[in-house]
Scaffold this motif. Structure first.
Motif, mmCIF file in Angstrom:
data_model
loop_
_atom_site.group_PDB
_atom_site.id
_atom_site.type_symbol
_atom_site.label_atom_id
_atom_site.label_comp_id
_atom_site.label_asym_id
_atom_site.label_seq_id
_atom_site.Cartn_x
_atom_site.Cartn_y
_atom_site.Cartn_z
ATOM 1 N N SER B 194 0.813 -1.224 0.000
ATOM 2 C CA SER B 194 0.000 0.000 0.000
ATOM 3 C C SER B 194 0.845 1.271 0.000
ATOM 4 O O SER B 194 0.317 2.358 -0.138
ATOM 5 C CB SER B 194 -0.915 0.006 1.226
ATOM 6 O OG SER B 194 -0.127 0.103 2.396
ATOM 7 N N TRP B 195 2.153 1.145 0.186
ATOM 8 C CA TRP B 195 2.962 2.365 0.253
ATOM 9 C C TRP B 195 4.287 2.316 -0.477
ATOM 10 O O TRP B 195 4.840 3.348 -0.830
ATOM 11 C CB TRP B 195 3.219 2.752 1.719
ATOM 12 C CG TRP B 195 3.912 1.702 2.551
ATOM 13 C CD1 TRP B 195 3.308 0.732 3.308
ATOM 14 C CD2 TRP B 195 5.326 1.499 2.710
ATOM 15 N NE1 TRP B 195 4.260 -0.056 3.930
ATOM 16 C CE2 TRP B 195 5.504 0.401 3.586
ATOM 17 C CE3 TRP B 195 6.469 2.142 2.203
ATOM 18 C CZ2 TRP B 195 6.764 -0.078 3.952
ATOM 19 C CZ3 TRP B 195 7.721 1.673 2.582
ATOM 20 C CH2 TRP B 195 7.857 0.570 3.450
ATOM 21 N N LYS B 196 4.836 1.136 -0.751
ATOM 22 C CA LYS B 196 6.200 1.112 -1.295
ATOM 23 C C LYS B 196 6.252 1.632 -2.737
ATOM 24 O O LYS B 196 5.248 1.612 -3.449
ATOM 25 C CB LYS B 196 6.806 -0.283 -1.186
ATOM 26 C CG LYS B 196 6.186 -1.311 -2.079
ATOM 27 C CD LYS B 196 6.899 -2.646 -1.919
ATOM 28 C CE LYS B 196 6.319 -3.649 -2.899
ATOM 29 N NZ LYS B 196 6.954 -4.970 -2.779
ATOM 30 N N LEU B 197 7.426 2.076 -3.124
ATOM 31 C CA LEU B 197 7.620 2.652 -4.450
ATOM 32 C C LEU B 197 8.111 1.592 -5.438
ATOM 33 O O LEU B 197 8.777 0.644 -5.053
ATOM 34 C CB LEU B 197 8.648 3.798 -4.393
ATOM 35 C CG LEU B 197 8.386 4.948 -3.424
ATOM 36 C CD1 LEU B 197 9.474 6.019 -3.562
ATOM 37 C CD2 LEU B 197 7.012 5.570 -3.654
ATOM 38 N N GLY B 198 7.806 1.829 -6.719
ATOM 39 C CA GLY B 198 8.335 0.984 -7.787
ATOM 40 C C GLY B 198 7.370 -0.090 -8.237
ATOM 41 O O GLY B 198 6.424 -0.425 -7.539
ATOM 42 N N ASN B 199 7.631 -0.599 -9.462
ATOM 43 C CA ASN B 199 6.807 -1.649 -10.061
ATOM 44 C C ASN B 199 5.322 -1.341 -9.985
ATOM 45 O O ASN B 199 4.515 -2.157 -9.569
ATOM 46 C CB ASN B 199 7.067 -2.997 -9.375
ATOM 47 C CG ASN B 199 8.475 -3.476 -9.601
ATOM 48 O OD1 ASN B 199 9.008 -3.342 -10.698
ATOM 49 N ND2 ASN B 199 9.103 -3.997 -8.553
ATOM 50 N N ARG B 200 4.998 -0.127 -10.401
ATOM 51 C CA ARG B 200 3.615 0.306 -10.314
ATOM 52 C C ARG B 200 2.824 -0.282 -11.466
ATOM 53 O O ARG B 200 3.223 -0.154 -12.614
ATOM 54 C CB ARG B 200 3.618 1.837 -10.402
ATOM 55 C CG ARG B 200 2.259 2.454 -10.401
ATOM 56 C CD ARG B 200 2.416 3.956 -10.593
ATOM 57 N NE ARG B 200 1.124 4.564 -10.770
ATOM 58 C CZ ARG B 200 0.968 5.792 -11.217
ATOM 59 N NH1 ARG B 200 2.028 6.520 -11.538
ATOM 60 N NH2 ARG B 200 -0.233 6.295 -11.342
#
Lengths: 72, 351, 249
Positions: B194-200
């Motif tokens: 729910s919060w980490k960055l990347g691989n969106r």
């Protein structure tokens, strides 16, 4: 003969900085008159002559992505 | 059955971190914690992790910030002056709600000080060395075994609360060799999607930051953080009570000082003095209630620290004038000696 | 008629968060265009600085990480090492990169981190109200050098960052561009795209310095500010490539 073009301005996004005007080679654009402002109080960009060629350079210079360009 | 190994405290912390699924370690050389980066350089990279010797402690903590943004388990270590440099980064980690494990193997200060063991970074660790209203769990291992166990726990707690966790040791813990058995890591997994960055993919964009200029937003978010700090206070306090039931005098000490006090308790009991020891394992959250309850039966508390007296302020707040508080401290790399403490103890008990 | 230029939808549908005539809006657009052209919007992590362009997070529909002032190259290193296949775009101003964060940028470049840096040089601290920057020109006024920057008064010389970084072997590509007219804006886009393609090809550190106007803090009209970039800034900070394919140009 030069192609015909036109621009559409997102008036609410325009801050009237006029950087676009420096790039227009055919004097097709200018800011609205003093007193003629958007809701933020900025004078905004308008087409004032029918000389636009759709070269896109005004939009390239726009810091606010306020200009869309059309061409024949 | 797990094998017993002989290791330095620093190495045990490093190995425990790797076993806990550490992915990225960033550090900068400073004595007496140099075995940690050296161990990471030799072993973490072999497990596919990242080790960088950063250009500074400041860069190292910010590399931790970046790696943690992606959901990776990240860690840095240093010693007192280097930890001072990391304070800005620690404040940002709390502000941006990022998990991280930070190890401070304390040395004498202030300033460059020396490389001898010390406990003079207590205030910095538990009162917020960086700016802003923040708290973090601070573990204070007494033995190499406990250093390894608490390191594993620290990674889980950092992820659970999305907050940095500090392991606070000193040069003795870092440098001494003891046998230990590595426990199995908990195997707990934490959903960071729910919060980490990347691989969106098909999700709204994520933002990791600690700024908002809109009115009231930062206040609101401080209240949110407080809920988390309150939960940690309620659930994460760890303390050992050693022979306190019948004690006329109770030592309060953590880490290496607690180790020394334990020996004094054992010796003094042989000589007929009823003493005990309260050993905070977390110095934040602090075992105030345990000390407070203890004032019902014990009227003398004896705080021993490798500093001019820092934790003693929290002991005073817990005792609130209901008992006498005595102090033995050695600053600047001095180590409390059993005979000195024993002598002072006997004087107290005479009165 | 056919639409030939439209807004880049990586930006949210709002005016840019910057002052009228600010170069950040133009440079953001060029970054967005480059990211879109290589089809990497979902894979991008935008590393914001502290300074005016911290506000990028209010405007760009990208994953954004905002670390402490000047520490962005260190945080970007952490992001990239943890997620080597992501596209990491570092965006920093002159105070962030060339003053408080000098160590971080030098060492991120020196390690050859595989990231793309966009360095916006507008010769001033904008967010805090117009203080002298490391890149403020000699004689240029700011609130903390009201008589104009004077190196003889111990205020230091304007730092040429591309030249400073050029000798580092970890630097794969460096170019200085400007946004003082449309031709140069397009050159800027090309340079940023090249920097991004370098990263996708795992070539190492790409550094694009962009000379940019700050009309409000310079006390100029937006048009005058463009002239200042062209005539004064570009005279001291020469435009062009400094490093290509790891070789000094």
């Amino acid at each position: 003969m030069a192609k015909k073009g036109k621009i559409e301005v997102r008036i609410e996004h325009c801050k009237g900085c006029g950087l676009c005007i420096t790039s227009c080679k055919v004097d097709a654009i200018a800011l609205s008159n003093a007193g003629e402002t958007n809701s933020y109080g900025y004078q905004y960009l308008k087409m004032v002559k029918d000389t636009c060629t759709g070269c896109t350079l005004c939009a390239v210079m726009c810091p606010d992505q306020a200009i869309d360009v059309y061409r024949e | 059955m797990a094998e017993k190994v002989l290791m330095k405290g620093n190495e045990a912390i490093a190995e425990a971190a790797i076993r806990s699924g550490l992915k990225c370690y960033f550090g900068y050389p400073i004595t007496p914690q140099n075995e940690i980066p050296a161990y990471m350089a030799a072993h973490l990279t072999k497990k596919g992790g990242t080790f960088i010797q950063a250009e500074s402690e400041i860069a190292a903590i910010n590399m931790v910030y970046g790696a943690s943004c992606t959901g990776a388990r990240a860690m840095t270590s240093s010693s007192s002056p280097g930890i001072s440099l990391k304070q800005e980064g620690i404040s940002y980690l709390v502000g941006a709600k990022l998990p991280a494990v930070i190890v401070n193997i304390m040395r004498g200060g202030p300033g460059l000080g020396n490389i001898a063991p010390s406990q003079a970074d207590y205030f910095q660790s538990v009162k917020g060395g960086g700016h802003g209203d923040y708290r973090m769990i601070v573990y204070t291992p007494e033995t190499v075994q406990e250093a390894a166990d608490l390191t594993m726990k620290a990674f889980d707690k950092a992820d659970e609360y999305r907050n940095p966790v500090l392991i606070l040791g000193d040069a003795i813990l870092g440098q001494m060799m003891e046998p230990l058995i590595f426990k199995e890591p908990s195997g707990r997994t934490f959903d960071k999607s729910s919060w980490k960055l990347g691989n969106r993919k098909d999700r709204p964009s994520h933002l990791i930051n600690s700024l908002s200029l809109s009115e009231g937003v930062v206040e609101e978010w401080n209240w949110e953080l407080k809920k988390k700090f309150d939960l940690m206070t309620e659930k994460e306090m760890m303390v050992e009570e050693y022979l306190t039931d019948d004690a006329d005098l109770v030592f309060v000490a953590y880490g290496t000082s607690a180790r020394i006090c334990r020996a004094v308790v054992n010796q003094s009991r042989k000589e007929g003095y009823k003493t005990g020891l309260i050993r905070p394992i977390t110095v934040w959250p602090f075992p105030s209630d345990v000390i407070s309850k203890c004032t019902r039966k014990t009227k003398d508390f004896f705080v021993v620290e490798m500093s001019l007296g820092q934790m003693i302020e929290d002991v005073k707040l817990a005792v609130l004038g209901r008992a006498s508080i005595h102090f033995h401290g050695r600053p600047g790399g001095g180590i409390p000696a059993e005979p000195d403490i024993m002598k002072q103890l006997k004087e107290i008990m005479k009165k | 008629m056919k639409k030939v230029y439209e807004r880049n939808n990586i930006a949210l549908d709002m005016p840019s968060p910057y002052c009228p005539g600010c170069g950040h809006g133009i440079i953001h657009r060029m970054v967005m265009d480059a990211i879109k052209e290589v089809g990497q919007a979902d894979n991008t992590i935008f590393m914001a600085p502290v300074g005016c362009s911290i506000l990028a997070y209010t405007y760009l529909d990208l994953d954004v990480c905002q670390p402490a002032h000047g520490r962005t190259p260190a945080a970007a290193t952490g992001v990239k090492r943890a997620l080597p296949d992501s596209l990491v775009v570092l965006y920093q101003g002159d105070g962030d990169l060339a003053a408080i964060g000098t160590a971080e940028i030098v060492h991120a470049v020196n390690r050859g981190e595989n990231i793309t840096a966009v360095f916006v040089n507008n010769a001033i601290y904008g967010m805090t109200g117009g203080q002298m920057a490391p890149t403020t020109l000699e004689g240029q006024r700011a609130t903390t050098c009201p008589e104009g920057r004077n190196p003889m008064l111990g205020q230091g010389y304007p730092i040429r960052v591309c030249e400073l970084l050029q000798s580092l072997r970890g630097l794969y590509y460096a170019e200085r561009t400007s946004v003082h007219d449309a031709k140069n804006v397009l050159k800027t886009r090309k340079a940023i795209k090249k920097g991004i393609e370098n990263q996708m090809a795992k070539k190492g550190f790409s550094f694009i310095e962009v000379l940019s106007p700050c009309p409000v803090n310079w006390g100029m009209t937006p048009r005058k500010a463009l002239e200042y970039v062209e005539k004064e800034m570009a005279a001291y900070y020469p435009l062009g490539e400094f490093k290509v394919d790891g070789k000094i140009v």
